[in-house]
Design an enzyme around this catalytic site. Sequence first.
Site, short mmCIF file in Angstrom:
data_model
loop_
_atom_site.label_atom_id
_atom_site.label_comp_id
_atom_site.label_asym_id
_atom_site.label_seq_id
_atom_site.Cartn_x
_atom_site.Cartn_y
_atom_site.Cartn_z
N GLU A 1 -32.87 -7.34 54.52
CA GLU A 1 -31.86 -6.66 55.35
C GLU A 1 -30.80 -5.99 54.48
OE1 GLU A 1 -31.20 -10.21 57.78
OE2 GLU A 1 -31.68 -8.99 59.51
N GLU B 1 -38.02 -15.01 58.97
CA GLU B 1 -37.14 -15.87 59.77
C GLU B 1 -37.90 -16.61 60.87
OE1 GLU B 1 -36.54 -12.83 58.75
OE2 GLU B 1 -34.41 -12.51 58.31
N1 T1G Z 1 -32.08 -20.67 51.02
C1 T1G Z 1 -31.82 -21.73 50.22
N2 T1G Z 1 -32.71 -22.26 49.35
C2 T1G Z 1 -33.93 -21.69 49.32
C3 T1G Z 1 -34.28 -20.59 50.13
C4 T1G Z 1 -33.27 -20.07 51.01
N3 T1G Z 1 -33.50 -19.01 51.79
N4 T1G Z 1 -35.56 -20.25 49.85
C5 T1G Z 1 -35.99 -21.12 48.91
N5 T1G Z 1 -35.02 -21.98 48.59
C6 T1G Z 1 -35.09 -23.07 47.59
C7 T1G Z 1 -36.15 -24.10 47.98
O1 T1G Z 1 -35.60 -25.04 48.88
C8 T1G Z 1 -36.47 -24.69 46.63
O2 T1G Z 1 -35.39 -25.57 46.30
C9 T1G Z 1 -36.37 -23.48 45.69
O3 T1G Z 1 -35.58 -22.52 46.38
C10 T1G Z 1 -37.71 -22.88 45.38
O4 T1G Z 1 -38.34 -22.61 46.65
C11 T1G Z 1 -29.72 -13.52 58.24
C12 T1G Z 1 -31.05 -15.63 59.04
C13 T1G Z 1 -38.61 -17.54 48.33
C14 T1G Z 1 -41.07 -17.40 48.77
O5 T1G Z 1 -37.15 -17.85 54.98
O6 T1G Z 1 -40.19 -18.46 51.52
O7 T1G Z 1 -32.35 -14.72 55.92
O8 T1G Z 1 -36.75 -27.70 46.09
O9 T1G Z 1 -40.26 -24.17 46.29
O10 T1G Z 1 -42.87 -21.52 46.31
O11 T1G Z 1 -31.69 -12.48 58.93
O12 T1G Z 1 -38.86 -20.37 48.93
O13 T1G Z 1 -36.19 -26.31 44.07
O14 T1G Z 1 -34.36 -27.58 45.27
O15 T1G Z 1 -40.30 -22.44 48.15
O16 T1G Z 1 -41.70 -19.93 44.64
C15 T1G Z 1 -35.05 -16.16 55.34
C16 T1G Z 1 -37.63 -18.99 52.46
C17 T1G Z 1 -33.90 -17.09 55.53
C18 T1G Z 1 -37.32 -17.51 52.64
C19 T1G Z 1 -40.16 -18.90 47.00
N6 T1G Z 1 -35.70 -16.40 54.07
N7 T1G Z 1 -38.10 -19.26 51.12
O17 T1G Z 1 -41.27 -19.77 47.10
O18 T1G Z 1 -40.43 -21.73 45.71
S1 T1G Z 1 -33.11 -16.83 57.08
C20 T1G Z 1 -36.73 -17.28 54.00
C21 T1G Z 1 -39.39 -19.00 50.78
C22 T1G Z 1 -32.41 -15.30 56.96
C23 T1G Z 1 -31.19 -13.42 58.00
C24 T1G Z 1 -31.89 -14.70 58.24
C25 T1G Z 1 -39.80 -19.43 49.40
C26 T1G Z 1 -39.89 -18.28 48.38
P1 T1G Z 1 -35.68 -26.86 45.37
P2 T1G Z 1 -39.91 -22.79 46.78
P3 T1G Z 1 -41.67 -20.73 45.88
#
Ligand code: T1G
Length: 705
Positions: free
Chosen positions: A109, A129
Amino acid sequence: MSQTAGKTISLERHGPVLIAIVDNPPVNALSHSVRAGLVDAVTEFENDGHVKALAIFCVGRTFIAGADIREFNKPLQEPRLGTLIERLDACAKPIIAAIHGTALGGGLEVALACSYRISLDSARFGLPEVKLGLLPGSGGTVRLPRLIGVENALTMISEGGQIAAGSAREKGLVDKVVAGDLKAEAIAFANEIIANGGRVRRTSDLPVPSFDTELLATKRSELAKKFRGFTAPQMAVDLIEMMTRTPFSEAAEEEYRVCKELIGSDQSKALRHLFAAEREALKISDVPADVKGRSVEKVAVIGPGVMGRGITITLLNAGLPVVLVGKSDASLEKALGAIRKALEGNVKRGAITANELILRMDLLTVTTAYESLHDVDLVIEAVTEDLEVKRSVFSQLDMVLGKQAIIATNTSFLDIDALAASVVRPENFAGMHFFNPANIMKLLENVRSSRSAPDVLATTMALGKRLGKVPVMVGRSEGFVANRMLSKRSREAQFLLEEGAAPQQVDKVLTGFGFPIGPFALADLAGMDVMAAARAARLARMTPREQRCDIVDKLAAAGRLGQKTGAGYYLYGEDRKPKQDPAVGELLATHRAERGFPQREISDQEILERCLYAMINEGAKIIEEGAAARASDIDVIWTSGFGWPTYLGGPMFYADQIGLPKIKQALEQYSTLVGEEYFKPAGLIEQLVAEGRGFHASPPFPPLK
Ligand code: T1G
């Protein structure tokens, strides 16, 4: 020269180009410091007449991967993401997003609110999301359709998938795709934009492209099947339908309202719980994170049966060379044929290419000679569930394996310590319990013995992840976690038949709850002969009532083996759809009369509670015995392996939502109705209720035994 505009944002000037560098490991999530820092960077950019273009660039593994999920349960700190998005959109000078890794959610975004987007050819883009029970809340649903069309945007938003850089370029999401040094390329691109007049391009100014309105109804019915029970996917269609006929800013406001509503929803809380739980489960509670696994470059599988084949395919799919060991050339030939056939099926479905099939088969050798295993790093034993047979395999392995080689047993219920005691190096021994079909099922229960070395445990977890599984470390207990809890649900389902319920009523209640299939339709799929054999293996350890509850044996004896014979608990026609069979009603009535169970009306609520609460009670016992390290591990097991609906968070999360006092009360009620030995509340439930806590609000449980 660089200035620090905030804890996680720094600025660099390269002539007329200003770069805002985001550094917020691990995934540059839009934590408060990033949002505030970027707002300050835009202010700096607007106020500095010397700079004509701003590039947003991230260090580390990826461009911004979304809002910071960890902040959702905390009070919102200004500036909210929407404020940053508005500043980017309103800026009178061009802003460029320089993307690598995965631009996801709020990260995409941010990029959509910039005038231009440049990315590495390895970058991926998505609005995931919906996988968290949410929907984009900062312009994703109002900008993406304007850039890539309504249909493409609706698919990305309602399903949460990712697209690659090439596809993003084709669709108009990205202006330029480069290889090599992204930062240098972004500066060059910015200078090009400046040289061409520094035009600002606002996605918000673009019209909504025309689209086939039939698409919305088609998508709705597709999503209803693919995401049965999930709320957000359908709401994605609502939002897209709304934005196509609503002015931009109004639609953006509605989008934000819906996103806030979903953040507070039970489904999103459950899905966010699982997102964290799956990552927590990768950490072995009493093995330090810096304990690395051993290198695994060559694997042997002992046993060319159904499980051995599935495990072999899983390893080949991960690119690992495999030596498959069998007792006879004939059994190995059969296994080779089955493995090839399965991979050919993947080629037919387009999952792999014909060339990839050849490469995978080239990784496989078969042999009856253990001597060829001297150089394997890990052996997965998948022979018959018999202690003596396994012991003879282990003694042959001990004679040929290298000193660092790991032996992992795929046993599903034999005692892991008894097995470990029969190898020369028990510190190199553990369990890797796959689920049939092993090349399809995501769940992998890694089982520790009391003597497994820490790096051996770490190896099983790393290998599980490398195989694309969801690995969870479990401790010693009969049936480990998944099957042990499943056996309680199965017991209650059988008891309910004895007391008056019909198979279709029980199946309907459990599929209505959200399981993909009911226990009786599943038994017909697995085969009553298989169910009877599993029952026979456990008979000695059953209670007298369970032993007498021999409905499975009766069906098997009557040749009603399920789908494979056209009749089991149900009748099956050509369409293989289960149909109620009066003969089963008669068989059950006779059984009830023989066993002295008066037929009674049983409510759906009783069926649901007895099946689910028996599982939850067993889960509590598993935790207090140390056979699972965390309640959330049990949630991961049941949602990634056994069909517990993810939008309900798993059995222990669900129990917390119901409230343990209510669960305890129901368990006491069923103790009276069914028997203390089946429903006496676990000590942990008594304790948590007394302390007013839930499974997840509790301090860590005793380490795994
Ligand atoms: N926020 C905080 N921590 C996050 C995170 C996030 N969005 N994504 C990953 N982490 C942490 C995860 O907990 C782990 O922590 C470390 O990063 C590595 O992640 C307003 C409301 C990016 C593809 O849904 O899909 O934006 O265990 O083990 O396999 O419209 O993480 O090391 O302490 O998964 O390489 C939308 C979610 C949010 C993306 C990487 N975004 N993340 O995968 O590593 S809502 C998502 C992923 C939003 C807006 C809306 C995957 C990754 P730790 P990982 P990975």
